[in-house]
Design a protein around this motif. Structure first.
Motif, mmCIF file in Angstrom:
data_model
loop_
_atom_site.group_PDB
_atom_site.id
_atom_site.type_symbol
_atom_site.label_atom_id
_atom_site.label_comp_id
_atom_site.label_asym_id
_atom_site.label_seq_id
_atom_site.Cartn_x
_atom_site.Cartn_y
_atom_site.Cartn_z
ATOM 1 N N PHE A 206 5.169 6.236 -13.718
ATOM 2 C CA PHE A 206 4.519 5.114 -13.052
ATOM 3 C C PHE A 206 5.516 4.159 -12.424
ATOM 4 C CE2 PHE A 206 1.228 6.019 -16.407
ATOM 5 C CZ PHE A 206 0.300 6.558 -15.523
ATOM 6 N N ASP A 207 5.114 3.590 -11.303
ATOM 7 C CA ASP A 207 5.821 2.468 -10.694
ATOM 8 C C ASP A 207 5.064 1.212 -11.095
ATOM 9 O OD1 ASP A 207 6.986 0.505 -9.176
ATOM 10 O OD2 ASP A 207 6.531 1.407 -7.233
ATOM 11 N N PHE A 208 5.655 0.404 -11.979
ATOM 12 C CA PHE A 208 4.976 -0.786 -12.477
ATOM 13 C C PHE A 208 5.740 -2.054 -12.130
ATOM 14 C CE2 PHE A 208 7.314 1.593 -15.667
ATOM 15 C CZ PHE A 208 8.179 0.680 -16.227
ATOM 16 N N SER A 209 6.472 -1.998 -11.004
ATOM 17 C CA SER A 209 7.232 -3.163 -10.566
ATOM 18 C C SER A 209 6.338 -4.254 -9.991
ATOM 19 C CB SER A 209 8.281 -2.753 -9.525
ATOM 20 O OG SER A 209 7.648 -2.137 -8.400
ATOM 21 N N ARG A 210 5.154 -3.858 -9.524
ATOM 22 C CA ARG A 210 4.197 -4.814 -8.978
ATOM 23 C C ARG A 210 2.792 -4.221 -9.112
ATOM 24 N NH1 ARG A 210 1.745 -4.230 -4.314
ATOM 25 N NH2 ARG A 210 1.846 -6.403 -3.672
ATOM 26 N N PRO A 211 1.781 -5.062 -9.083
ATOM 27 C CA PRO A 211 0.416 -4.519 -9.024
ATOM 28 C C PRO A 211 0.154 -4.062 -7.589
ATOM 29 C CG PRO A 211 0.366 -6.916 -9.013
ATOM 30 C CD PRO A 211 1.792 -6.525 -9.165
ATOM 31 N N VAL A 212 -0.701 -3.115 -7.360
ATOM 32 C CA VAL A 212 -1.421 -2.255 -8.272
ATOM 33 C C VAL A 212 -0.468 -1.162 -8.733
ATOM 34 C CG1 VAL A 212 -3.384 -0.663 -8.405
ATOM 35 C CG2 VAL A 212 -3.544 -2.752 -7.003
ATOM 36 N N PHE A 213 -0.483 -0.791 -10.030
ATOM 37 C CA PHE A 213 0.403 0.238 -10.516
ATOM 38 C C PHE A 213 0.136 1.550 -9.795
ATOM 39 C CE2 PHE A 213 -0.179 -2.241 -14.662
ATOM 40 C CZ PHE A 213 0.853 -3.114 -14.342
ATOM 41 N N GLY A 214 1.211 2.274 -9.495
ATOM 42 C CA GLY A 214 1.075 3.545 -8.797
ATOM 43 C C GLY A 214 1.952 4.611 -9.421
#
Length: 365
Positions: A206-214
Motif C-alpha cells: 500500500f501507498d499510505f503517504s496520503r489519502p485515499v490509500f492506494g
C-alpha cells in the motif's frame, strides 16, 4: 500554511444540517436518474469517517472537479437515508491540497501507536523458541517497524487507517494466544509468529503517504503474500540457527492465509497453525468491517444495513451512534431524525454491481 480550517467532520453530521466545508473525494461514480438526468454519486471522507453524497443538479459542471483524490469545498445538507447519513450537494469546488491540513483527512487508529509498538515488542519477547524470536527481531526493526506502525491493513474495508495494520495484527495475535491455549496440537510460537508476519508486506503493498490509500506498483504486480514470503526468507538468511523446516512452515502460513485459491492463496492451509490463522484473520477483518458499519448508523437500537456485496448478505447490527466520540465541536442538542422520517430521493441509488466470489472476498483481507 492551511487556509481552509476544517470545522465540520463526518462524525458530527446530523439530519437537516446545512454547511460548507472541505472533504476528500474517496469515490466517484456517474449515473443517470430514471428520467435520464445525470448525477454524481460520491463518497466524501475526512479523518473521522466517510459519507455518501449525491450531486443531483449540474452534475456535468462539477464532474471534473470531483475526481477521486481531490479535495473539494462543498455546500451540502445532511439527510438520513436508509439508516445512514447522506449529503445532498448543491455546489462543490476543488481546492489546492496545500491549503488543507492533511492530518484532518488521514484516518487513524484510536489506539496509541507507541502503546501498540510496546505491545508488539512484548509479544516478540514472549516467543520461547529463540531462533524464531531472533527472526522476528530481524524483521521488526528500523524502517520496517516504523512503516508497520503506520500502515493500514486494507485499502478500504477493514482497519483502513493509519495504525490499522499493527492494530489488526495485535488483534489476531490476541485471538491466537487464546486458541493456542485451547488446542493442544497447536505450536503456540509458530502460530503467534505467523500472526505477526502474515500481513507484514502490506507496508510494501500500500501507498499510505496520503489519502485515499492506494496500491503500489509492487503491491499490484506481486501482492503481499508473495512479498511477505520474500521478506521472511531474506531475514531467515541472517538467523543461521533457524531450522529450514521452521522457515517453510512459517512461509506456508503467509502464503496460505487467504484460505482458498480463488481468494489469492497459491497454496491451501495444510498445517493446524495455517488453518487456524486463516480463520482468525478472516474473523478479525469481518468484525472490524461490521464495527465500521455500526458507527455510521443513525438512531438507536437494532437495525438492518444495506446489502453488503462483499459479504453477500444484509447485516443486523445495534446502532452505536450515541456512543460515538467526536473529535471537534459538539453535536446540536437534538438527536438526528430517524431514517423513516426522511423520504428517499425519487432517483434510485446506484445499482449493485455483481462481482465474482473471489473479488468480493479478496477485498476483505
Amino acid at each position: 500554511m492551511p487556509t481552509h480550517v476544517k470545522k465540520v467532520f463526518v462524525s458530527q453530521l446530523t439530519g437537516g444540517q446545512q454547511f460548507q466545508d472541505v472533504f476528500l473525494v474517496a469515490k466517484k461514480s456517474s449515473a443517470e436518474t430514471k428520467a435520464g438526468k445525470p448525477y454524481l454519486a460520491l463518497a466524501l471522507m475526512d479523518r473521522t469517517g466517510e459519507v455518501e453524497a449525491r450531486v443531483w443538479d449540474n452534475a456535468l459542471q462539477f464532474d471534473s472537479q470531483a475526481e477521486e483524490g481531490n479535495f473539494v469545498l462543498v455546500q451540502a445538507v445532511a439527510k438520513p437515508f436508509r439508516a445512514q447519513m447522506q449529503l445532498g450537494v448543491s455546489a462543490l469546488q476543488q481546492v489546492d491540497e496545500a491549503t488543507v491540513a492533511m492530518a484532518d483527512f488521514l484516518p487513524a487508529s484510536s489506539r496509541s501507536l507507541a502503546d501498540m509498538a510496546a505491545e508488539l515488542e512484548g509479544v516478540i519477547a514472549s516467543i520461547s523458541d529463540q531462533p524464531l524470536q531472533e527472526l522476528l527481531r530481524v524483521l521488526f526493526h528500523g524502517d520496517t517497524m516504523a512503516r508497520f506502525q503506520r500502515a493500514p491493513a486494507a485499502k478500504r474495508l477493514h482497519h483502513a487507517y493509519i495504525g490499522g495494520l499493527i492494530e489488526h495484527t495485535l488483534s489476531v495475535v490476541g485471538m491466537a494466544e487464546k486458541a493456542a491455549a485451547h488446542y493442544s496440537l497447536i505450536d503456540r510460537d509458530m502460530l503467534v509468529a505467523g500472526a505477526l508476519v502474515h500481513d507484514l508486506a502490506k507496508i510494501e503493498e500500500f501507498d499510505f503517504s496520503r489519502p485515499v490509500f492506494g496500491y503500489t506498483d509492487r503491491g499490484r504486480l506481486v501482492g503481499h503474500l508473495v512479498l511477505g514470503a520474500g521478506l521472511v526468507r531474506q531475514a531467515a538468511a541472517q538467523v543461521p540457527a533457524l531450522d529450514a523446516g521452521q522457515v517453510d512452515r512459517l512461509l506456508h502460513i503467509i502464503l496460505s492465509h487467504h484460505g482458498q485459491y480463488d481468494f489469492g492463496s497459491p497454496v491451501l492451509p495444510m498445517t493446524p497453525e495455517a488453518i487456524l490463522l486463516h480463520h482468525l484473520d478472516d474473523i478479525d477483518a469481518k468484525l472490524n468491517y461490521m464495527a465500521g458499519l455500526q458507527t455510521k448508523m443513525n438512531g438507536d437500537g437494532w437495525q438492518w444495513t444495506e446489502y453488503q456485496r462483499h459479504l453477500e448478505r444484509f447485516l443486523y447490527l445495534k446502532a452505536s451512534h450515541a456512543d460515538q466520540v467526536l473529535d471537534e465541536g459538539d453535536l446540536p442538542p437534538e438527536g438526528p431524525p430517524r431514517a423513516e422520517e426522511q423520504p428517499p430521493h425519487p432517483a434510485a441509488s446506484l445499482p449493485l454491481v455483481r462481482k465474482t466470489a473471489d473479488q468480493r472476498q479478496q477485498t476483505l483481507f
